[in-house]
Design an enzyme around this catalytic site. Sequence first.
Site, PDB file in Angstrom:
ATOM      1  N   ARG A 180      44.999  33.832  42.226  1.00 16.27           N
ATOM      2  CA  ARG A 180      45.116  34.372  40.861  1.00 16.27           C
ATOM      3  C   ARG A 180      46.596  34.334  40.504  1.00 16.27           C
ATOM      4  O   ARG A 180      47.419  34.958  41.183  1.00 16.27           O
ATOM      5  CB  ARG A 180      44.592  35.810  40.805  1.00 16.27           C
ATOM      6  CG  ARG A 180      45.032  36.535  39.543  1.00 16.27           C
ATOM      7  CD  ARG A 180      44.335  37.848  39.312  1.00 16.27           C
ATOM      8  NE  ARG A 180      42.958  37.647  38.932  1.00 16.27           N
ATOM      9  CZ  ARG A 180      42.186  38.588  38.371  1.00 16.27           C
ATOM     10  NH1 ARG A 180      42.668  39.803  38.135  1.00 16.27           N
ATOM     11  NH2 ARG A 180      40.937  38.321  38.047  1.00 16.27           N
ATOM     12  N   HIS A 232      39.316  31.406  33.552  1.00 17.89           N
ATOM     13  CA  HIS A 232      38.790  32.412  34.483  1.00 17.89           C
ATOM     14  C   HIS A 232      37.362  31.986  34.846  1.00 17.89           C
ATOM     15  O   HIS A 232      36.383  32.637  34.492  1.00 17.89           O
ATOM     16  CB  HIS A 232      38.822  33.797  33.832  1.00 17.89           C
ATOM     17  CG  HIS A 232      38.671  34.934  34.793  1.00 17.89           C
ATOM     18  ND1 HIS A 232      38.515  34.753  36.157  1.00 17.89           N
ATOM     19  CD2 HIS A 232      38.640  36.283  34.587  1.00 17.89           C
ATOM     20  CE1 HIS A 232      38.413  35.943  36.740  1.00 17.89           C
ATOM     21  NE2 HIS A 232      38.468  36.881  35.813  1.00 17.89           N
ATOM     22  N   GLN A 255      34.723  34.350  36.666  1.00 16.02           N
ATOM     23  CA  GLN A 255      34.128  35.375  35.802  1.00 16.02           C
ATOM     24  C   GLN A 255      33.021  34.771  34.946  1.00 16.02           C
ATOM     25  O   GLN A 255      31.933  35.345  34.822  1.00 16.02           O
ATOM     26  CB  GLN A 255      35.202  36.005  34.906  1.00 16.02           C
ATOM     27  CG  GLN A 255      34.658  37.085  33.996  1.00 16.02           C
ATOM     28  CD  GLN A 255      34.177  38.304  34.750  1.00 16.02           C
ATOM     29  OE1 GLN A 255      34.911  38.873  35.549  1.00 16.02           O
ATOM     30  NE2 GLN A 255      32.935  38.722  34.536  1.00 16.02           N
ATOM     31  N   CYS A 304      34.319  41.222  30.659  1.00  8.63           N
ATOM     32  CA  CYS A 304      34.693  40.949  32.055  1.00  8.63           C
ATOM     33  C   CYS A 304      35.298  42.163  32.740  1.00  8.63           C
ATOM     34  O   CYS A 304      35.314  42.240  33.962  1.00  8.63           O
ATOM     35  CB  CYS A 304      35.638  39.758  32.112  1.00  8.63           C
ATOM     36  SG  CYS A 304      37.215  40.008  31.273  1.00  8.63           S
ATOM     37  N   ARG A 325      29.720  39.121  40.054  1.00 10.76           N
ATOM     38  CA  ARG A 325      30.876  38.398  40.597  1.00 10.76           C
ATOM     39  C   ARG A 325      30.643  38.132  42.086  1.00 10.76           C
ATOM     40  O   ARG A 325      30.896  37.043  42.583  1.00 10.76           O
ATOM     41  CB  ARG A 325      32.164  39.235  40.426  1.00 10.76           C
ATOM     42  CG  ARG A 325      32.657  39.408  39.012  1.00 10.76           C
ATOM     43  CD  ARG A 325      33.163  38.090  38.426  1.00 10.76           C
ATOM     44  NE  ARG A 325      34.249  37.505  39.193  1.00 10.76           N
ATOM     45  CZ  ARG A 325      35.542  37.810  39.063  1.00 10.76           C
ATOM     46  NH1 ARG A 325      35.915  38.681  38.160  1.00 10.76           N
ATOM     47  NH2 ARG A 325      36.466  37.209  39.796  1.00 10.76           N
ATOM     48  N   ASP A 346      37.068  40.755  25.147  1.00 13.57           N
ATOM     49  CA  ASP A 346      38.026  40.978  26.231  1.00 13.57           C
ATOM     50  C   ASP A 346      39.218  41.726  25.626  1.00 13.57           C
ATOM     51  O   ASP A 346      39.337  41.834  24.397  1.00 13.57           O
ATOM     52  CB  ASP A 346      38.447  39.610  26.814  1.00 13.57           C
ATOM     53  CG  ASP A 346      39.234  39.708  28.122  1.00 13.57           C
ATOM     54  OD1 ASP A 346      39.371  40.819  28.664  1.00 13.57           O
ATOM     55  OD2 ASP A 346      39.715  38.655  28.588  1.00 13.57           O
TER      56      ASP A 346
HETATM   57  N1  NVA Z   1      41.853  37.989  29.937  1.00 17.63           N
HETATM   58  C1  NVA Z   1      42.126  39.002  30.926  1.00 17.63           C
HETATM   59  C2  NVA Z   1      41.041  39.016  31.944  1.00 17.63           C
HETATM   60  C3  NVA Z   1      41.202  40.056  33.018  1.00 17.63           C
HETATM   61  C4  NVA Z   1      40.136  40.014  34.049  1.00 17.63           C
HETATM   62  C5  NVA Z   1      43.471  38.733  31.553  1.00 17.63           C
HETATM   63  O1  NVA Z   1      43.805  37.568  31.779  1.00 17.63           O
HETATM   64  O2  NVA Z   1      44.215  39.689  31.801  1.00 17.63           O
HETATM   65  N1   CP Z   2      37.174  40.708  35.548  1.00 23.33           N
HETATM   66  C1   CP Z   2      38.136  40.608  36.486  1.00 23.33           C
HETATM   67  O1   CP Z   2      38.536  39.514  36.886  1.00 23.33           O
HETATM   68  O2   CP Z   2      38.560  41.803  36.946  1.00 23.33           O
HETATM   69  P1   CP Z   2      39.839  42.071  37.873  1.00 23.33           P
HETATM   70  O3   CP Z   2      41.050  41.761  37.051  1.00 23.33           O
HETATM   71  O4   CP Z   2      39.714  43.520  38.212  1.00 23.33           O
HETATM   72  O5   CP Z   2      39.751  41.188  39.079  1.00 23.33           O
END
Ligand code: NVA
Ligand code: CP
Length: 299
Positions: A101, A128, A131, A258, A286, A218
């Site tokens: 990540r 992502h 997800q 998500c 997930r 989101d």
């Molecule tokens: N769009 C959000 C998703 C978090 C799981 C981010 O990138 O922070």
């Molecule tokens: N939805 C998701 O990816 O959650 P986290 O940021 O908690 O991993």
Amino acid sequence: MPKRDFLSFQDVTKAEVNALFDLAARMKSGAYREKPLAGKTLGMIFAKSSTRTRVSFEVGAYRLGGHALFLSSQDIQLGRGEPICDMARVLSRMVDGIMIRTFAHADVEELAKWSTVPVINGLTDLHHPCQVLADLFTMKEHLGGYEGRRVAWIGDGNNMANSWLDAAALLGFEVRIACPEGYEPSREIFERASGATKVLITEEPEEAVEGADVVNTDVWASMGHEAEAEERKMAFKGYVVDAELMKLAKPSAIFLHCLPAHRGEEVTNEVIEGPQSRVFDEAENRLHAQNALLATLMV
Ligand code: NVA
Ligand code: CP
């Protein structure tokens, strides 16, 4: 056999996604008792915070008989500038798969290029996919499938929106995105999707939600955009999923997010806690969708 990565939905076929969901369903039901990761380790690199991704991959690897290694980018040499090409080759000699990540999608592509073990994208600024894999599995469970369905995306044209567009192009459903000007998804991804399926970008949430099977949103400021939070609050003021907006979707529509969510910003408490919300099934999925992925890629 060459190693397989999962950096985006461009790495998989429709038949493979369907097979993953058959396996995920067996895993979720408890019928699957195999330990395909026995003796194997998944390295998990995190340059951003996480609850669901970290826990689902760590618990998931354990359930499949393997081990997961949490590697915060703050603590490994990557944070001090070790080149990705070196880290990729070192990790490939010790672990059997890598989940990452991070911010730049190009960094994940670079990691995948140099790794000799499968690389899984656990979120970048651009995508992502894990997800959306879980979200599609949730759609399948609650709506019977995704082909021909209409998915409404309300708010930021972010990593999630991009992965939904890719998935729609691959699997054949419609995506309607409602976002303010300047917050559209990737133009390249949108154009690619528009050549394969029905996609729409509008500034009107009502137009996106009308007749939708899934209403999805989101946070307004994703990780990495914290400094723009106030500016974004102004820009996204009209992009709230509330009970009024949900009424425009099909009565059978489900609400997905998500998580983490900001109640009172992109979604009201009433909707996220309401009868159409499937957000906790989505979060649980997930684990099952990713375990199907791990059992497929890491063997
Ligand atoms: N769009 C959000 C998703 C978090 C799981 C981010 O990138 O922070
Ligand atoms: N939805 C998701 O990816 O959650 P986290 O940021 O908690 O991993």
